[in-house]
Design an enzyme around this catalytic site. Structure first.
Site, PDB file in Angstrom:
ATOM      1  N   GLU A  49       2.818   3.456   3.739  1.00  0.00           N
ATOM      2  CA  GLU A  49       1.500   3.806   3.197  1.00  0.00           C
ATOM      3  C   GLU A  49       0.375   3.286   4.087  1.00  0.00           C
ATOM      4  O   GLU A  49      -0.671   3.924   4.217  1.00  0.00           O
ATOM      5  CB  GLU A  49       1.339   3.201   1.802  1.00  0.00           C
ATOM      6  CG  GLU A  49      -0.064   3.357   1.242  1.00  0.00           C
ATOM      7  CD  GLU A  49      -0.212   2.702  -0.122  1.00  0.00           C
ATOM      8  OE1 GLU A  49      -0.439   3.442  -1.078  1.00  0.00           O
ATOM      9  OE2 GLU A  49      -0.079   1.472  -0.228  1.00  0.00           O
ATOM     10  N   ASP A  50       0.605   2.125   4.700  1.00  0.00           N
ATOM     11  CA  ASP A  50      -0.457   1.522   5.511  1.00  0.00           C
ATOM     12  C   ASP A  50      -0.716   2.296   6.795  1.00  0.00           C
ATOM     13  O   ASP A  50      -1.728   2.080   7.453  1.00  0.00           O
ATOM     14  CB  ASP A  50      -0.086   0.057   5.834  1.00  0.00           C
ATOM     15  CG  ASP A  50      -0.089  -0.787   4.580  1.00  0.00           C
ATOM     16  OD1 ASP A  50      -0.990  -0.592   3.742  1.00  0.00           O
ATOM     17  OD2 ASP A  50       0.824  -1.623   4.426  1.00  0.00           O
ATOM     18  N   CYS A 108       3.404   1.625  -1.671  1.00  0.00           N
ATOM     19  CA  CYS A 108       3.481   1.229  -0.246  1.00  0.00           C
ATOM     20  C   CYS A 108       4.597   1.916   0.515  1.00  0.00           C
ATOM     21  O   CYS A 108       4.541   2.003   1.738  1.00  0.00           O
ATOM     22  CB  CYS A 108       3.740  -0.269  -0.112  1.00  0.00           C
ATOM     23  SG  CYS A 108       2.764  -1.299  -1.169  1.00  0.00           S
ATOM     24  N   ARG A 124       1.942  -5.767  13.088  1.00  0.00           N
ATOM     25  CA  ARG A 124       2.358  -4.456  12.570  1.00  0.00           C
ATOM     26  C   ARG A 124       1.896  -3.302  13.471  1.00  0.00           C
ATOM     27  O   ARG A 124       2.313  -2.162  13.247  1.00  0.00           O
ATOM     28  CB  ARG A 124       1.838  -4.261  11.133  1.00  0.00           C
ATOM     29  CG  ARG A 124       2.428  -5.253  10.137  1.00  0.00           C
ATOM     30  CD  ARG A 124       2.148  -4.843   8.707  1.00  0.00           C
ATOM     31  NE  ARG A 124       2.713  -3.535   8.402  1.00  0.00           N
ATOM     32  CZ  ARG A 124       2.500  -2.851   7.283  1.00  0.00           C
ATOM     33  NH1 ARG A 124       1.736  -3.369   6.354  1.00  0.00           N
ATOM     34  NH2 ARG A 124       3.041  -1.664   7.090  1.00  0.00           N
ATOM     35  N   HIS A 130      -4.562  -5.829  -0.467  1.00  0.00           N
ATOM     36  CA  HIS A 130      -5.047  -4.452  -0.324  1.00  0.00           C
ATOM     37  C   HIS A 130      -5.665  -3.987  -1.644  1.00  0.00           C
ATOM     38  O   HIS A 130      -5.218  -4.414  -2.719  1.00  0.00           O
ATOM     39  CB  HIS A 130      -3.887  -3.488  -0.017  1.00  0.00           C
ATOM     40  CG  HIS A 130      -3.290  -3.638   1.333  1.00  0.00           C
ATOM     41  ND1 HIS A 130      -1.933  -3.809   1.529  1.00  0.00           N
ATOM     42  CD2 HIS A 130      -3.849  -3.612   2.568  1.00  0.00           C
ATOM     43  CE1 HIS A 130      -1.686  -3.893   2.829  1.00  0.00           C
ATOM     44  NE2 HIS A 130      -2.829  -3.776   3.482  1.00  0.00           N
TER      45      HIS A 130
HETATM   46  C1  CIR Z   1       2.068  -6.815   4.768  1.00  0.00           C
HETATM   47  O1  CIR Z   1       1.645  -7.954   4.529  1.00  0.00           O
HETATM   48  O2  CIR Z   1       1.487  -6.063   5.517  1.00  0.00           O
HETATM   49  C2  CIR Z   1       3.355  -6.376   4.114  1.00  0.00           C
HETATM   50  N1  CIR Z   1       4.228  -7.496   3.962  1.00  0.00           N
HETATM   51  C3  CIR Z   1       3.092  -5.752   2.785  1.00  0.00           C
HETATM   52  C4  CIR Z   1       2.345  -4.463   2.904  1.00  0.00           C
HETATM   53  C5  CIR Z   1       2.220  -3.764   1.607  1.00  0.00           C
HETATM   54  N2  CIR Z   1       1.537  -2.520   1.774  1.00  0.00           N
HETATM   55  C6  CIR Z   1       0.699  -2.032   0.902  1.00  0.00           C
HETATM   56  O3  CIR Z   1       0.384  -2.677  -0.087  1.00  0.00           O
HETATM   57  N3  CIR Z   1       0.169  -0.850   1.164  1.00  0.00           N
END
Ligand code: CIR
Length: 276
Positions: A89-90, A271, A109, A184
């Protein structure tokens, strides 16, 4: 597969037979859980370590649930160099035939977004977020022709500005939401349908959503404020009975998945997919 609904399998069958209308999503893009998932970024290290094998099972159940809801799901292979890569999702902000590809807020990331863009460009137009802007898709919540953009530690002013540049010409309003101590925006709220938002009590003021109806999740069940609406059914984490009652009381169908290991890595229901 741990996939519980109020009416059991008959509801699954009905969902499979559900005819998709023009407004509904038809595809989901996901990415496998990597073997390095226990090294994912976490805000506060849980006392229990992440069980990577169980996380992979939970991810498979998620993919199967999306398929059961009528979506065509493409699952990209994991990359062990990116422990968080299943949180797709990110990596894309998609609406109206355009995908804005973020420059992710967490340096470790950056690079996860490349294979996502490669796959999405077969389906939608691609725009990019460039340095020094940062943006995470988890900070972008669409409802109707409006994007709410969380200004978190992952999404800076230039990142939110890029959402405006790309989507305002397509007729979207962009509303920035200041966040403090929240990873987020979508950690505390999610869209149930085009008029309804689910929101964790005590997180951000409901007024930011203006004319949108807000359904509150009790603070003790805040994790369930991130649930995923798929063509009329709400996929939510198992174990949040008050939230389930509230969602069903508002007239939605609900399905539950056990997300214990995904949660340990600060992930939630939305996510793990990009819906198109
Ligand atoms: C992070 O900290 O980036 C990941 N461990 C978790 C990301 C979760 N993504 C989201 O809520 N869209």
């Amino acid at each position: 597969m741990d996939y519980n609904t109020a009416n059991g399998t008959s509801q699954l069958v009905r969902q499979r037979e559900f005819t998709l209308s023009a407004n509904q999503v038809t595809r989901a893009f996901c990415r496998e859980v990597p073997v390095t998932f226990d090294q994912a970024i976490v805000q506060s290290r849980s006392s229990a370590p992440i069980d990577v094998g169980l996380a992979r099972q939970q991810h498979q159940a998620y993919v199967q649930a999306l398929e059961s809801m009528g979506l065509q799901v493409q699952v990209l292979p994991a990359d062990r160099h990116f422990p968080d890569c299943c949180f797709v999702e990110d990596c894309a902000v998609v609406a109206d035939g355009v995908a804005l590809i973020p420059r992710l807020g967490a340096p470790s990331r950056r690079g996860e977004e490349i294979p996502i863009a490669t796959v999405l460009e077969r389906h939608v137009g691609i725009e990019w977020v460039r340095n020094p802007a940062t943006l995470d898709g988890g900070d972008c919540l669409r409802i109707g022709k409006r994007w709410y953009v969380g200004r978190s530690r992952r999404t800076n002013a230039a990142g939110a500005g890029r959402v405006r540049e790309v989507f305002a010409p397509l007729g979207f309003d962009i509303i920035e939401v200041p966040l403090q101590n929240i990873l987020h925006l979508k950690c505390v709220c999610s869209r149930l349908d085009e008029q309804t938002m689910l929101l964790a009590e005590g997180s951000i003021p409901a007024e930011v959503f203006r004319d949108v109806r807000v359904l509150h999740v009790p603070a003790a069940e805040a994790y369930a404020a991130n649930s995923l609406a798929v063509n009329g059914t709400i996929l939510m984490p198992a174990g949040f009975p008050a939230t389930r009652r509230a969602i069903e009381g508002a007239g939605f169908k609900v399905a539950e998945l056990d997300h214990s290991e995904i949660r340990k890595a600060d992930g939630a229901m939305t996510c793990l997919s990009i819906l198109v």
